[in-house]
Design an enzyme around this catalytic site. Structure first.
Site, PDB file in Angstrom:
ATOM      1  N   CYS A  93      13.754  28.272 -32.605  1.00  0.00           N
ATOM      2  CA  CYS A  93      15.071  28.884 -32.465  1.00  0.00           C
ATOM      3  C   CYS A  93      15.523  28.951 -30.996  1.00  0.00           C
ATOM      4  O   CYS A  93      15.853  27.930 -30.430  1.00  0.00           O
ATOM      5  CB  CYS A  93      15.045  30.245 -33.150  1.00  0.00           C
ATOM      6  SG  CYS A  93      16.672  30.773 -33.712  1.00  0.00           S
ATOM      7  N   HIS A 193      11.665  30.460 -38.398  1.00  0.00           N
ATOM      8  CA  HIS A 193      10.765  31.579 -38.190  1.00  0.00           C
ATOM      9  C   HIS A 193       9.958  31.694 -39.478  1.00  0.00           C
ATOM     10  O   HIS A 193      10.204  30.973 -40.438  1.00  0.00           O
ATOM     11  CB  HIS A 193      11.561  32.875 -37.990  1.00  0.00           C
ATOM     12  CG  HIS A 193      12.441  32.870 -36.782  1.00  0.00           C
ATOM     13  ND1 HIS A 193      11.966  33.069 -35.518  1.00  0.00           N
ATOM     14  CD2 HIS A 193      13.774  32.698 -36.640  1.00  0.00           C
ATOM     15  CE1 HIS A 193      12.976  33.044 -34.657  1.00  0.00           C
ATOM     16  NE2 HIS A 193      14.084  32.808 -35.310  1.00  0.00           N
TER      17      HIS A 193
END
Ligand code: GLN
Length: 217
Positions: A93, A193
């Site tokens: 990310c 994630h």
């Protein structure tokens, strides 16, 4: 034998339990009998690219990303050399965004990335955050990986970049072109994630194999 892991800016960029990637990898390596040492490499620390077998660069909020922006640049050449010499590198990310050209936030601030890769990220005004479970098919292994995404940025790869995977469920890089993350040598960028390596034991096993292959070289 000792394996050394580096957690880049782990005290600033560590959303949604990203440190779990280090914990999962450490668990699997220890189970195989390796001694494992982890260093936190943060603002002002030198990154010794000859020392590490794995580097992890996690996600964070725009504010923390802007704090690491200047420091990152000082580590650029060492990180690039690590990547080019086939070092195992996982970025998630915010970390994935910062390996690229830039990330422009919703309020119009441009955060410069390391510019080691050509992808760029924009967060258009008024756009919805991508918050979702994700399922992808890996480009290399065709394995299925699962994760959780929460990002405002939309990332666009350059033509010569290879996606980490194809989106089956969720949004991935930008919600448009079905690409998810990127892969180059042993460097991975992704929005997943999870923590990714805890949730996908197959990927964690692949990472252990990459580390072992480099050890016997
Ligand atoms: N701040 C970035 C975004 O919103 C990255 C978010 C993250 O790392 N989870 O796009």
């Amino acid at each position: 034998m000792k394996i050394r892991l580096a957690h880049l800016y782990g005290n600033l960029l560590n959303t949604y339990g990203d440190v779990g990637n280090i914990m999962a990898l450490r668990y699997h390596l220890r189970k195989k009998g390796y001694e494992v040492e982890t260093d936190l490499i943060s603002l002002g620390d030198k990154f010794d690219n000859k020392k590490y077998d794995f580097v992890f660069f996690g996600g964070g909020q725009d504010y923390e990303q802007s704090i690491v922006e200047i420091d990152l640049f000082k580590k650029r050449d060492y990180l690039k050399e690590y990547i080019e010499s086939d070092g195992l590198f996982l970025s998630i990310c915010g970390g994935f965004q910062l390996l690229g050209d830039y990330y422009s936030t919703m309020d119009g601030k441009k955060i410069d990335g390391l510019k080691i890769f050509k992808h760029y990220t924009i967060n258009p005004k008024g756009s919805k955050r991508f918050i979702s479970n994700v399922k992808i098919e890996s480009t290399d292994s065709k394995e299925i990986y699962y994760g959780f995404e929460n990002h405002g940025g939309r990332t666009y790869l350059s033509k010569d970049q290879v996606p980490f995977g194809k989106v089956i469920e969720g949004n991935g890089n930008n919600g448009e072109d079905k690409t998810e993350g990127f892969v180059y040598k042993n460097t991975y960028g992704t929005y997943l994630h999870g923590p990714l390596l805890a949730r996908n034991e197959n990927l964690c096993d692949n990472f252990v194999k990459i580390i072992e292959k480099k050890l016997i070289k």
